[in-house]
Motif scaffolding. Structure first.
Motif, PDB file in Angstrom:
ATOM      1  N   ASP A 141       0.840  -1.200   0.000  1.00 46.30           N
ATOM      2  CA  ASP A 141       0.000   0.000   0.000  1.00 46.30           C
ATOM      3  C   ASP A 141       0.877   1.252   0.000  1.00 46.30           C
ATOM      4  O   ASP A 141       0.593   2.232  -0.705  1.00 46.30           O
ATOM      5  N   ALA A 142       1.977   1.214   0.760  1.00 45.05           N
ATOM      6  CA  ALA A 142       2.901   2.350   0.793  1.00 45.05           C
ATOM      7  C   ALA A 142       3.624   2.526  -0.536  1.00 45.05           C
ATOM      8  O   ALA A 142       3.823   3.655  -1.005  1.00 45.05           O
ATOM      9  N   VAL A 143       4.015   1.412  -1.164  1.00 44.12           N
ATOM     10  CA  VAL A 143       4.709   1.482  -2.457  1.00 44.12           C
ATOM     11  C   VAL A 143       3.799   2.102  -3.508  1.00 44.12           C
ATOM     12  O   VAL A 143       4.179   3.060  -4.202  1.00 44.12           O
ATOM     13  N   TRP A 144       2.604   1.571  -3.651  1.00 46.27           N
ATOM     14  CA  TRP A 144       1.680   2.064  -4.678  1.00 46.27           C
ATOM     15  C   TRP A 144       1.123   3.449  -4.333  1.00 46.27           C
ATOM     16  O   TRP A 144       0.713   4.194  -5.219  1.00 46.27           O
ATOM     17  N   GLY A 145       1.124   3.802  -3.044  1.00 45.68           N
ATOM     18  CA  GLY A 145       0.604   5.102  -2.623  1.00 45.68           C
ATOM     19  C   GLY A 145       1.667   6.167  -2.494  1.00 45.68           C
ATOM     20  O   GLY A 145       1.387   7.264  -1.993  1.00 45.68           O
ATOM     21  N   TYR A 146       2.877   5.885  -2.966  1.00 48.94           N
ATOM     22  CA  TYR A 146       4.004   6.814  -2.855  1.00 48.94           C
ATOM     23  C   TYR A 146       3.680   8.199  -3.420  1.00 48.94           C
ATOM     24  O   TYR A 146       3.135   8.324  -4.517  1.00 48.94           O
ATOM     25  N   THR A 147       3.989   9.214  -2.628  1.00 50.48           N
ATOM     26  CA  THR A 147       3.995  10.596  -3.117  1.00 50.48           C
ATOM     27  C   THR A 147       5.425  11.096  -3.039  1.00 50.48           C
ATOM     28  O   THR A 147       6.136  10.842  -2.059  1.00 50.48           O
ATOM     29  N   PRO A 148       5.892  11.806  -4.078  1.00 48.64           N
ATOM     30  CA  PRO A 148       7.323  12.070  -4.214  1.00 48.64           C
ATOM     31  C   PRO A 148       7.917  12.979  -3.141  1.00 48.64           C
ATOM     32  O   PRO A 148       7.469  14.094  -2.930  1.00 48.64           O
ATOM     33  N   SER A 149       8.891  12.446  -2.435  1.00 44.55           N
ATOM     34  CA  SER A 149       9.798  13.203  -1.577  1.00 44.55           C
ATOM     35  C   SER A 149      10.950  12.275  -1.253  1.00 44.55           C
ATOM     36  O   SER A 149      10.808  11.044  -1.301  1.00 44.55           O
ATOM     37  N   ILE A 150      12.102  12.860  -0.922  1.00 47.28           N
ATOM     38  CA  ILE A 150      13.258  12.032  -0.573  1.00 47.28           C
ATOM     39  C   ILE A 150      12.960  11.236   0.694  1.00 47.28           C
ATOM     40  O   ILE A 150      13.306  10.058   0.807  1.00 47.28           O
ATOM     41  N   GLY A 151      12.256  11.859   1.646  1.00 49.41           N
ATOM     42  CA  GLY A 151      11.907  11.163   2.885  1.00 49.41           C
ATOM     43  C   GLY A 151      11.005   9.975   2.639  1.00 49.41           C
ATOM     44  O   GLY A 151      11.217   8.891   3.211  1.00 49.41           O
ATOM     45  N   ASN A 152       9.999  10.155   1.785  1.00 49.48           N
ATOM     46  CA  ASN A 152       9.091   9.047   1.471  1.00 49.48           C
ATOM     47  C   ASN A 152       9.817   7.934   0.738  1.00 49.48           C
ATOM     48  O   ASN A 152       9.563   6.745   0.978  1.00 49.48           O
ATOM     49  N   MET A 153      10.734   8.301  -0.166  1.00 48.36           N
ATOM     50  CA  MET A 153      11.496   7.275  -0.876  1.00 48.36           C
ATOM     51  C   MET A 153      12.390   6.514   0.097  1.00 48.36           C
ATOM     52  O   MET A 153      12.514   5.285   0.001  1.00 48.36           O
ATOM     53  N   ARG A 154      12.983   7.202   1.051  1.00 50.97           N
ATOM     54  CA  ARG A 154      13.829   6.533   2.045  1.00 50.97           C
ATOM     55  C   ARG A 154      13.003   5.528   2.849  1.00 50.97           C
ATOM     56  O   ARG A 154      13.451   4.409   3.125  1.00 50.97           O
ATOM     57  N   GLN A 155      11.777   5.920   3.216  1.00 48.55           N
ATOM     58  CA  GLN A 155      10.903   4.999   3.956  1.00 48.55           C
ATOM     59  C   GLN A 155      10.568   3.770   3.119  1.00 48.55           C
ATOM     60  O   GLN A 155      10.539   2.644   3.633  1.00 48.55           O
ATOM     61  N   LEU A 156      10.341   3.962   1.809  1.00 51.05           N
ATOM     62  CA  LEU A 156      10.043   2.817   0.937  1.00 51.05           C
ATOM     63  C   LEU A 156      11.239   1.884   0.836  1.00 51.05           C
ATOM     64  O   LEU A 156      11.088   0.659   0.877  1.00 51.05           O
ATOM     65  N   LEU A 157      12.431   2.459   0.683  1.00 55.28           N
ATOM     66  CA  LEU A 157      13.623   1.625   0.574  1.00 55.28           C
ATOM     67  C   LEU A 157      13.837   0.817   1.850  1.00 55.28           C
ATOM     68  O   LEU A 157      14.284  -0.337   1.790  1.00 55.28           O
ATOM     69  N   ASP A 158      13.495   1.392   2.990  1.00 53.09           N
ATOM     70  CA  ASP A 158      13.572   0.644   4.247  1.00 53.09           C
ATOM     71  C   ASP A 158      12.589  -0.518   4.272  1.00 53.09           C
ATOM     72  O   ASP A 158      12.855  -1.563   4.878  1.00 53.09           O
ATOM     73  N   ILE A 159      11.435  -0.346   3.615  1.00 53.08           N
ATOM     74  CA  ILE A 159      10.456  -1.433   3.521  1.00 53.08           C
ATOM     75  C   ILE A 159      10.974  -2.537   2.595  1.00 53.08           C
ATOM     76  O   ILE A 159      10.834  -3.728   2.876  1.00 53.08           O
ATOM     77  N   PHE A 160      11.619  -2.137   1.504  1.00 51.06           N
ATOM     78  CA  PHE A 160      12.080  -3.116   0.506  1.00 51.06           C
ATOM     79  C   PHE A 160      13.196  -4.012   1.039  1.00 51.06           C
ATOM     80  O   PHE A 160      13.212  -5.209   0.765  1.00 51.06           O
ATOM     81  N   ALA A 161      14.140  -3.436   1.780  1.00 52.29           N
ATOM     82  CA  ALA A 161      15.354  -4.172   2.128  1.00 52.29           C
ATOM     83  C   ALA A 161      15.339  -4.619   3.585  1.00 52.29           C
ATOM     84  O   ALA A 161      15.025  -3.834   4.482  1.00 52.29           O
ATOM     85  N   PHE A 162      15.701  -5.869   3.827  1.00 59.16           N
ATOM     86  CA  PHE A 162      15.935  -6.331   5.194  1.00 59.16           C
ATOM     87  C   PHE A 162      17.256  -5.760   5.710  1.00 59.16           C
ATOM     88  O   PHE A 162      17.353  -5.338   6.857  1.00 59.16           O
ATOM     89  N   ASN A 163      18.259  -5.760   4.842  1.00 56.14           N
ATOM     90  CA  ASN A 163      19.591  -5.274   5.202  1.00 56.14           C
ATOM     91  C   ASN A 163      19.625  -3.753   5.041  1.00 56.14           C
ATOM     92  O   ASN A 163      19.738  -3.236   3.935  1.00 56.14           O
ATOM     93  N   ARG A 164      19.541  -3.046   6.160  1.00 59.96           N
ATOM     94  CA  ARG A 164      19.494  -1.582   6.106  1.00 59.96           C
ATOM     95  C   ARG A 164      20.793  -0.972   5.572  1.00 59.96           C
ATOM     96  O   ARG A 164      20.813   0.186   5.165  1.00 59.96           O
ATOM     97  N   ALA A 165      21.869  -1.742   5.569  1.00 63.48           N
ATOM     98  CA  ALA A 165      23.129  -1.226   5.036  1.00 63.48           C
ATOM     99  C   ALA A 165      23.025  -0.918   3.544  1.00 63.48           C
ATOM    100  O   ALA A 165      23.817  -0.143   3.003  1.00 63.48           O
ATOM    101  N   LEU A 166      22.058  -1.536   2.883  1.00 62.02           N
ATOM    102  CA  LEU A 166      21.853  -1.283   1.454  1.00 62.02           C
ATOM    103  C   LEU A 166      21.173   0.055   1.202  1.00 62.02           C
ATOM    104  O   LEU A 166      21.171   0.551   0.082  1.00 62.02           O
ATOM    105  N   VAL A 167      20.574   0.616   2.245  1.00 64.92           N
ATOM    106  CA  VAL A 167      19.760   1.823   2.082  1.00 64.92           C
ATOM    107  C   VAL A 167      20.511   3.014   2.662  1.00 64.92           C
ATOM    108  O   VAL A 167      20.892   3.010   3.825  1.00 64.92           O
ATOM    109  N   ASN A 168      20.724   4.027   1.838  1.00 60.01           N
ATOM    110  CA  ASN A 168      21.361   5.244   2.313  1.00 60.01           C
ATOM    111  C   ASN A 168      20.722   6.447   1.638  1.00 60.01           C
ATOM    112  O   ASN A 168      19.883   6.314   0.744  1.00 60.01           O
ATOM    113  N   ASP A 169      21.138   7.624   2.074  1.00 56.94           N
ATOM    114  CA  ASP A 169      20.523   8.850   1.553  1.00 56.94           C
ATOM    115  C   ASP A 169      20.822   9.045   0.071  1.00 56.94           C
ATOM    116  O   ASP A 169      19.995   9.584  -0.664  1.00 56.94           O
TER     117      ASP A 169
END
Length: 273
Positions: A141-169
């Motif tokens: 629901d969060a992926v399909w409901g995405y509204t553009p911002s760097i903060g929202n994209m960061r939250q989505l990337l955290d949802i996608f990856a188990f390994n948080r080391a893959l996700v950075n600014d």
């Protein structure tokens, strides 16, 4: 001038100007990406394409509505439409039959393609695949409901990856910028508007039809996937006659990135048998 690696070759497929990547030689393998904001074939498969291209001819398109492929004005997106685009691409490239690897939305599309044009599809690899009926997850629901911002994209990337080391600014900024290229967000918001359970259901193929699939099928899923639940692949394992399932622990929705080498080996072994 910086070259955008997401831009590959162009061809007209089912009347759509289509961006695609074409690497390697041999048996064709069609890679179908997922449905996240700003997604492209390259972004989804950048760690997969070089490995598979050592053994196969790898075709990775941006499906209509995504990436650098044309977005016709007023286009109505549907599974039938995406299947027609995939078949049109195979036709345009003169490919009679291809193995198909589908990720998430792309897995649902791979199933529908195999059902609608079975002679065109060899083996299947379905990774974190939709295509069955399941309750809409908060992650999807969060992926399909995405509204553009760097903060929202960061939250989505955290949802996608188990390994948080893959996700950075830097990655969040890169994917945010991809999501706001001209036409990207407009097409994206038109595909899966709320309420979104109906789009999970629209991506699902009828179970009695899925039982008729004849393709050797490898199912791959991350145990901690918060976007497409593991139950989706477990159900596909029950339905598809010639199916096997590999589950990665400590893995989210990005199996092909979080466990790239192991995923590539599984896919190569399965497709090369």
């Amino acid at each position: 001038m910086q070259i955008n690696p997401e831009i590959g070759r162009r061809i007209t497929a089912n009347g759509i100007e289509t961006n695609y990547h074409d690497l390697g030689e041999g048996q064709p393998v069609l890679l179908i990406h997922g449905s996240g904001p700003g997604v492209t074939g390259y972004a989804n498969w950048r760690l997969t394409m070089p490995a598979l291209a050592k053994h196969f001819r790898v075709i990775a398109p941006d499906m209509v509505g995504f990436g650098e492929t044309e977005r016709p004005a007023g286009h109505r997106y549907s599974m039938n439409d995406w299947v027609a685009h995939a078949v049109g691409l195979l036709d345009a490239l003169g490919i009679e039959r291809a193995h198909v690897v589908g990720n998430s939305f792309g897995g649902a599309l791979a199933i529908a393609l195999a059902l609608e044009a079975p002679a065109r599809v060899g083996r299947l690899v379905l990774m974190g695949s939709a295509g069955t009926a399941f309750p809409l997850t908060e992650g999807l629901d969060a992926v399909w409901g995405y509204t553009p911002s760097i903060g929202n994209m960061r939250q989505l990337l955290d949802i996608f990856a188990f390994n948080r080391a893959l996700v950075n600014d830097d990655l969040a900024k890169l994917r945010f910028e991809a999501s706001v290229r001209p036409g990207y967000q407009e097409a994206f918001t038109s595909m899966f508007p709320a309420p979104r359970q109906r789009w999970v259901d629209a991506l699902a193929s009828a179970e009695e039809r899925v039982r008729t699939l004849t393709q050797e099928t490898l199912l791959v899923h991350g145990r901690e996937d918060r976007v497409i639940p593991l139950s989706s692949s477990l159900r596909l394992l029950e339905l598809i006659p010639k199916a096997q399932l590999h589950v990665f622990g400590q893995c989210g929705h990005w199996t092909q990135i979080e466990h790239a080498e192991r995923f590539n080996k599984l896919a190569i072994d399965h497709l090369g048998e």
